[in-house]
Scaffold this active site. Structure first.
Site, PDB file in Angstrom:
ATOM      1  CG  ASP A   1       6.067 -13.177  -1.914  1.00  8.17           C
ATOM      2  OD1 ASP A   1       5.672 -12.085  -1.483  1.00  8.17           O
ATOM      3  OD2 ASP A   1       6.931 -13.283  -2.819  1.00  8.17           O
ATOM      4  CB  ILE A   2       4.453 -14.606  -7.066  1.00  7.47           C
ATOM      5  CG1 ILE A   2       2.936 -14.873  -6.988  1.00  7.47           C
ATOM      6  CG2 ILE A   2       5.011 -15.050  -8.413  1.00  7.47           C
ATOM      7  CD1 ILE A   2       2.126 -14.033  -7.945  1.00  7.47           C
TER       8      ILE A   2
ATOM      9  CG  ASN B   1       5.725  -6.382 -12.501  1.00  4.12           C
ATOM     10  OD1 ASN B   1       4.730  -6.625 -13.174  1.00  4.12           O
ATOM     11  ND2 ASN B   1       5.685  -6.192 -11.198  1.00  4.12           N
TER      12      ASN B   1
ATOM     13  CG  ASP C   1      -1.465  -5.226 -12.945  1.00  2.33           C
ATOM     14  OD1 ASP C   1      -0.682  -5.356 -11.977  1.00  2.33           O
ATOM     15  OD2 ASP C   1      -1.882  -4.124 -13.356  1.00  2.33           O
TER      16      ASP C   1
ATOM     17  CD  GLU D   1       5.660  -9.414  -4.954  1.00  4.49           C
ATOM     18  OE1 GLU D   1       4.993  -8.348  -4.965  1.00  4.49           O
ATOM     19  OE2 GLU D   1       6.898  -9.441  -4.859  1.00  4.49           O
TER      20      GLU D   1
END
Ligand SMILES: [Mg+2]
Length: 315
Positions: free
Chosen positions: A186-187, A194, A203, A230
């Protein structure tokens, strides 16, 4: 695609005719029109040829020694061929009943001898249209199949594919006593990406990350899926726990050290990793959800312990 139907090159044709002279005339004419032509003298030879090399158009005489045109039609229709075979039946029979027999045997069209060249050409145009239609339908089907299992943004497999394929991978590992590892990642602080750079950049980050993951795994063995917003999943068949930890750690280091280049922008990210393994010496199968949950718990621990790290938990 459909607009270009008339523009495809002429399809190859198999001519089946026992009359040597007629065979010769037909071949010449078709070759002049740009078709690649193979000619044989009876149904048996035609079937043998089709077995070795499928041919989209067959022009066959009706009356021939050995296997005749009707039998050949039936034999072609009874086979499971990859592509449709358009069959044009040549006949001297003019009675309605005979023609219906020919069509019912599987011919798409018939042509009454002596052959009128213009009529033959017109029939072949119909064949070309039908074969083009089949080809474009097949293409659309392939595209649909692709779309139904891929995440449109990252081009990785989607959850639908995961739900179908992961249980198969586990079953296989269980049956053959093989390892199977999962890496869930997971980022970290993706929301901040964002918020700071906008959703377009967000994106782009997801796309680049997906590309990095694809590059990092073995082609045709391992596979990657987008698990959530993500969140990604790597499925590594034939990989033990230690091996999966090495892959995860390498990826963690890469992300932490390499800013993602988006236009002029270099965006630095880190990611957290959870690893779980179906061990080769485990007896019996295991639900996919158990393996996923173990990876998820490990990932949660990595997040809780400070992010930018790899964690694993026993099953
Ligand atoms: Mg004949």
């Amino acid at each position: 695609m459909l607009q270009s139907l008339g523009e495809s090159p002429p399809y190859p044709i198999l001519v089946v005719e026992d009359n040597h002279f007629l065979r010769h005339v037909l071949c010449n004419m078709l070759q002049e029109d740009g078709h690649t032509v193979t000619a044989v003298a009876d149904g048996v030879a035609a079937l043998e040829h089709l077995r070795q090399q499928p041919c989209p158009i067959v022009i066959t005489d009706w009356v021939m020694p050995g296997m005749d045109g009707l039998e050949l039609c039936r034999a072609i229709r009874s086979q499971e061929l990859e592509c449709y075979t358009y069959i044009l039946l040549l006949t001297a029979q003019e009675s309605k009943a005979d023609l219906i027999t020919g069509l019912e045997a599987g011919a798409d069209e018939y042509l009454i001898k002596p052959i009128n060249e213009a009529e033959l050409r017109a029939r072949l145009k119909i064949a070309q249209r039908i074969l083009n239609l089949e080809r474009s339908l097949k293409q659309s089907l392939e595209e649909l199949k692709h779309l139904s299992v891929k995440d449109p943004l990252t081009e990785l497999y989607n959850r639908r594919y995961l739900a179908e394929r992961l249980p198969q991978e586990i079953k296989r590992a269980s049956r053959y006593g093989r390892n199977l590892s999962l890496i869930m990642l997971d980022i970290d602080h993706f929301k901040a990406v964002n918020d700071t750079y906008g959703h377009g950049a967000g994106d782009a980050v997801l796309k680049i990350c997906a590309g990095v993951l694809q590059e990092a795994i073995r082609q045709d063995v391992d596979w990657a899926a987008r698990y959530g917003g993500e969140e990604f999943l790597l499925i590594l068949p034939e990989t033990d726990h230690a091996g999966a930890l090495v892959v995860a750690e390498r990826l963690r280091e890469y992300f932490a050290a390499t800013p993602l280049q988006i236009g002029e922008l270099g965006i630095s990210i880190t990611a957290s990793f959870g690893v779980s393994t179906y061990p080769h010496d485990r007896r019996g199968p295991l639900g996919a959800e158990v393996l996923l949950e173990a990876a998820d718990r490990a990932l949660y621990q990595a997040k809780k312990t400070g992010r930018n790290m790899v964690c694993s938990l026993p099953l």
